[in-house]
Design a protein around this motif. Structure first.
Motif, short mmCIF file in Angstrom:
data_model
loop_
_atom_site.label_atom_id
_atom_site.label_comp_id
_atom_site.label_asym_id
_atom_site.label_seq_id
_atom_site.Cartn_x
_atom_site.Cartn_y
_atom_site.Cartn_z
N UNK A 81 0.87 -0.95 0.05
CA UNK A 81 -0.02 -0.01 -0.12
C UNK A 81 0.73 1.18 -0.24
N UNK A 82 0.33 2.26 -0.59
CA UNK A 82 1.17 3.72 -0.55
C UNK A 82 0.84 4.23 0.73
N UNK A 83 -0.17 4.23 0.97
CA UNK A 83 -0.48 4.37 2.52
C UNK A 83 -1.08 3.50 3.29
N UNK A 84 -0.40 3.39 4.86
CA UNK A 84 -0.99 2.18 5.53
C UNK A 84 -1.20 3.20 6.80
N UNK A 85 -0.43 3.33 7.77
CA UNK A 85 -0.82 4.30 8.91
C UNK A 85 -0.33 5.57 8.63
N UNK A 86 -1.30 6.63 8.77
CA UNK A 86 -1.07 7.91 8.65
C UNK A 86 -0.61 8.41 10.15
N UNK A 87 0.45 9.16 10.22
CA UNK A 87 0.67 9.48 11.65
C UNK A 87 0.79 11.11 11.59
N UNK A 88 0.24 11.72 12.61
CA UNK A 88 0.04 13.26 12.66
C UNK A 88 0.67 13.56 14.01
N UNK A 89 1.67 14.28 14.01
CA UNK A 89 2.41 14.53 15.30
C UNK A 89 1.80 16.04 15.55
N UNK A 90 1.49 16.26 16.55
CA UNK A 90 0.99 17.85 17.03
C UNK A 90 1.16 17.97 18.46
N UNK A 91 1.10 19.27 18.58
CA UNK A 91 1.53 19.77 20.17
C UNK A 91 0.19 20.20 20.69
N UNK A 92 0.12 19.83 22.00
CA UNK A 92 -1.25 20.01 22.67
C UNK A 92 -0.83 20.79 24.14
N UNK A 93 -1.42 21.83 24.48
CA UNK A 93 -1.37 22.53 25.56
C UNK A 93 -2.29 22.10 26.83
N UNK A 94 -1.65 21.64 27.91
CA UNK A 94 -2.48 21.05 29.03
C UNK A 94 -3.62 22.29 29.19
N UNK A 95 -4.76 21.74 29.40
CA UNK A 95 -5.73 22.81 30.06
C UNK A 95 -6.46 23.50 28.97
N UNK A 96 -6.07 23.27 27.61
CA UNK A 96 -6.93 23.81 26.43
C UNK A 96 -8.17 23.27 26.33
N UNK A 97 -9.25 24.11 26.21
CA UNK A 97 -10.57 23.72 26.19
C UNK A 97 -10.90 22.55 25.10
N UNK A 98 -10.28 22.52 24.01
CA UNK A 98 -10.58 21.69 22.76
C UNK A 98 -9.53 21.73 21.83
N UNK A 99 -9.26 20.60 21.05
CA UNK A 99 -8.53 20.58 20.07
C UNK A 99 -9.14 19.47 19.08
N UNK A 100 -9.22 19.78 18.01
CA UNK A 100 -9.75 19.10 16.96
C UNK A 100 -9.02 18.81 15.62
N UNK A 101 -8.60 17.63 15.46
CA UNK A 101 -7.60 17.39 14.32
C UNK A 101 -8.27 16.42 13.10
N UNK A 102 -8.88 17.20 12.21
CA UNK A 102 -9.47 16.54 11.18
C UNK A 102 -8.50 15.86 10.12
#
Length: 116
Positions: A81-102
């Protein structure tokens, strides 16, 4: 506690990507996933740490099993397969109300952004 959600859209078929397995890891840390989820019929999932503990500030990896998803639809293409697992590395700030990763996926490409 930070609310972490995702929405996976299958752009090849023009539908929400239901049944995509998602795992969350602390970036660079040893050990198993902090959380596991699967997208619902609308392609959405809430990521909740297995131990119920709030997220710490830091980098995290969301791993989307898109190869298995497209394989189940008969749309993965020839092996390997060309793509198998897609890995998205992102930063998160503790206490942030909401994070959405589409994630928008096809068997041969993907895109993401910080959503609301």
């Amino acid at each position: 506690m930070t609310d972490l959600t995702t929405h996976v859209l299958d752009t090849a078929h023009g539908i929400p990507a239901a049944g995509v397995r998602i795992r969350l890891f602390a970036a660079g840390a040893a050990g198993g996933p902090l959380a596991e989820a699967e997208t619902d019929a609308n392609g959405r999932a809430k990521i909740v740490p297995a131990n119920g503990v709030a997220f710490d500030s830091g980098s995290y990896d969301l791993v989307f099993s898109v190869g298995a998803y497209f394989g189940a639809k008969g749309a993965a293409g020839p092996a390997p397969r060309f793509l198998d697992d897609v890995v998205i590395r992102f930063g998160l700030r503790a206490g942030a109300a909401h994070l959405h990763v589409p994630l928008l996926i096809s068997p041969f490409g993907y895109t993401t952004y910080r959503g609301q």
